[in-house]
Design an enzyme around this catalytic site. Structure first.
Site, PDB file in Angstrom:
ATOM      1  N   GLN A  67      99.917  97.746   8.427  1.00 46.16           N
ATOM      2  CA  GLN A  67      99.508  99.070   7.933  1.00 46.16           C
ATOM      3  C   GLN A  67     100.657 100.057   8.125  1.00 46.16           C
ATOM      4  O   GLN A  67     101.202 100.198   9.227  1.00 46.16           O
ATOM      5  CB  GLN A  67      98.257  99.574   8.665  1.00 46.16           C
ATOM      6  CG  GLN A  67      97.733 100.887   8.084  1.00 46.16           C
ATOM      7  CD  GLN A  67      96.411 101.350   8.705  1.00 46.16           C
ATOM      8  OE1 GLN A  67      95.902 100.748   9.654  1.00 46.16           O
ATOM      9  NE2 GLN A  67      95.860 102.418   8.154  1.00 46.16           N
ATOM     10  N   ILE A  85     103.065 101.962  -5.387  1.00 45.64           N
ATOM     11  CA  ILE A  85     104.430 102.303  -5.796  1.00 45.64           C
ATOM     12  C   ILE A  85     105.365 101.089  -5.679  1.00 45.64           C
ATOM     13  O   ILE A  85     106.417 101.051  -6.329  1.00 45.64           O
ATOM     14  CB  ILE A  85     104.949 103.497  -4.944  1.00 45.64           C
ATOM     15  CG1 ILE A  85     106.033 104.272  -5.679  1.00 45.64           C
ATOM     16  CG2 ILE A  85     105.418 103.044  -3.565  1.00 45.64           C
ATOM     17  CD1 ILE A  85     106.369 105.601  -5.012  1.00 45.64           C
ATOM     18  N   HIS A 138      92.866 102.204   3.154  1.00 43.47           N
ATOM     19  CA  HIS A 138      92.987 101.877   1.740  1.00 43.47           C
ATOM     20  C   HIS A 138      92.729 100.402   1.547  1.00 43.47           C
ATOM     21  O   HIS A 138      93.037  99.574   2.419  1.00 43.47           O
ATOM     22  CB  HIS A 138      94.370 102.249   1.197  1.00 43.47           C
ATOM     23  CG  HIS A 138      95.507 101.802   2.073  1.00 43.47           C
ATOM     24  ND1 HIS A 138      95.866 102.492   3.209  1.00 43.47           N
ATOM     25  CD2 HIS A 138      96.329 100.731   1.990  1.00 43.47           C
ATOM     26  CE1 HIS A 138      96.886 101.862   3.788  1.00 43.47           C
ATOM     27  NE2 HIS A 138      97.173 100.791   3.075  1.00 43.47           N
ATOM     28  N   HIS A 197      93.760  97.335  -0.818  1.00 42.87           N
ATOM     29  CA  HIS A 197      94.672  96.828  -1.848  1.00 42.87           C
ATOM     30  C   HIS A 197      93.850  95.930  -2.782  1.00 42.87           C
ATOM     31  O   HIS A 197      93.104  95.067  -2.309  1.00 42.87           O
ATOM     32  CB  HIS A 197      95.771  95.957  -1.242  1.00 42.87           C
ATOM     33  CG  HIS A 197      96.690  96.664  -0.287  1.00 42.87           C
ATOM     34  ND1 HIS A 197      97.960  97.066  -0.634  1.00 42.87           N
ATOM     35  CD2 HIS A 197      96.540  97.008   1.015  1.00 42.87           C
ATOM     36  CE1 HIS A 197      98.551  97.620   0.419  1.00 42.87           C
ATOM     37  NE2 HIS A 197      97.710  97.607   1.429  1.00 42.87           N
TER      38      HIS A 197
HETATM   39  P1  AMP Z   1      99.773  99.348   3.966  1.00 41.05           P
HETATM   40  O1  AMP Z   1     101.117  98.732   4.263  1.00 41.05           O
HETATM   41  O2  AMP Z   1      98.625  98.397   3.988  1.00 41.05           O
HETATM   42  O3  AMP Z   1      99.532 100.586   4.827  1.00 41.05           O
HETATM   43  O4  AMP Z   1      99.854  99.838   2.471  1.00 41.05           O
HETATM   44  C1  AMP Z   1     100.448 101.032   2.092  1.00 41.05           C
HETATM   45  C2  AMP Z   1     100.811 100.882   0.648  1.00 41.05           C
HETATM   46  O5  AMP Z   1     101.086 102.183   0.122  1.00 41.05           O
HETATM   47  C3  AMP Z   1     102.070 100.037   0.405  1.00 41.05           C
HETATM   48  O6  AMP Z   1     101.717  98.925  -0.416  1.00 41.05           O
HETATM   49  C4  AMP Z   1     103.029 101.000  -0.288  1.00 41.05           C
HETATM   50  O7  AMP Z   1     103.782 100.382  -1.294  1.00 41.05           O
HETATM   51  C5  AMP Z   1     102.080 102.048  -0.847  1.00 41.05           C
HETATM   52  N1  AMP Z   1     102.658 103.374  -1.043  1.00 41.05           N
HETATM   53  C6  AMP Z   1     103.458 104.061  -0.192  1.00 41.05           C
HETATM   54  N2  AMP Z   1     103.777 105.263  -0.708  1.00 41.05           N
HETATM   55  C7  AMP Z   1     103.154 105.329  -1.921  1.00 41.05           C
HETATM   56  C8  AMP Z   1     103.110 106.318  -2.954  1.00 41.05           C
HETATM   57  N3  AMP Z   1     103.750 107.506  -2.849  1.00 41.05           N
HETATM   58  N4  AMP Z   1     102.395 106.047  -4.076  1.00 41.05           N
HETATM   59  C9  AMP Z   1     101.752 104.870  -4.197  1.00 41.05           C
HETATM   60  N5  AMP Z   1     101.750 103.911  -3.254  1.00 41.05           N
HETATM   61  C10 AMP Z   1     102.446 104.125  -2.135  1.00 41.05           C
END
Ligand code: AMP
Ligand code: ZN
Length: 113
Positions: free
Chosen positions: A93, A30, A99, A101
């Site tokens: 995180q 997002i 997840h 990336h």
């Molecule tokens: P991390 O910081 O490694 O836990 O990555 C979490 C990721 O999830 C971040 O890059 C956010 O931008 C992404 N994220 C958070 N909420 C959403 C959402 N509703 N849809 C898609 N991505 C999201």
């Protein structure tokens, strides 16, 4: 369970889904940090890499193969891309459902911040 990514898996929160099979889901981040920024998540809820079991090795391998295939489809395989998994808050995180990336489409610098 109050998990954002489990809610995306269960279609309770919308996402731009680009791939799904019986083990993983892939959707657009997002808040993209590169022209291509996808998140590859397992359907199984695992909070952090620290909770990974030996029996999850096949799953992690499948996530990596999915990233590789996607990079080819997105035409970033030759120029270069990065797969990143952050573990716990100190590493950035923010969503506690593991997840991967997949980042590409621009020059990626090293070391990361
Ligand atoms: P991390 O910081 O490694 O836990 O990555 C979490 C990721 O999830 C971040 O890059 C956010 O931008 C992404 N994220 C958070 N909420 C959403 C959402 N509703 N849809 C898609 N991505 C999201
Ligand atoms: Zn979850």
């Amino acid at each position: 369970m109050n998990c954002l990514f489990c809610k995306i898996i269960n279609n309770e929160i919308p996402a731009k889904i680009v791939y799904r099979d019986d083990k993983v889901l892939v959707f657009d981040d997002i808040n993209p940090q590169a022209p291509q920024h996808k998140l590859i998540i397992p359907l199984k809820h695992i909070a952090t890499i620290n909770e990974l079991l030996v029996e999850d090795n096949v799953l992690i391998g499948h996530m990596t193969q999915t990233a590789k295939k996607l990079a080819q489809e997105l035409n970033i395989a030759n120029e270069g891309y990065r797969i990143v998994m952050n573990c716990n808050a100190g590493a950035g995180q923010t969503v506690f459902h593991i997840h991967m990336h997949l980042l590409g489409g621009r020059t990626l610098h090293w070391p990361p911040g």
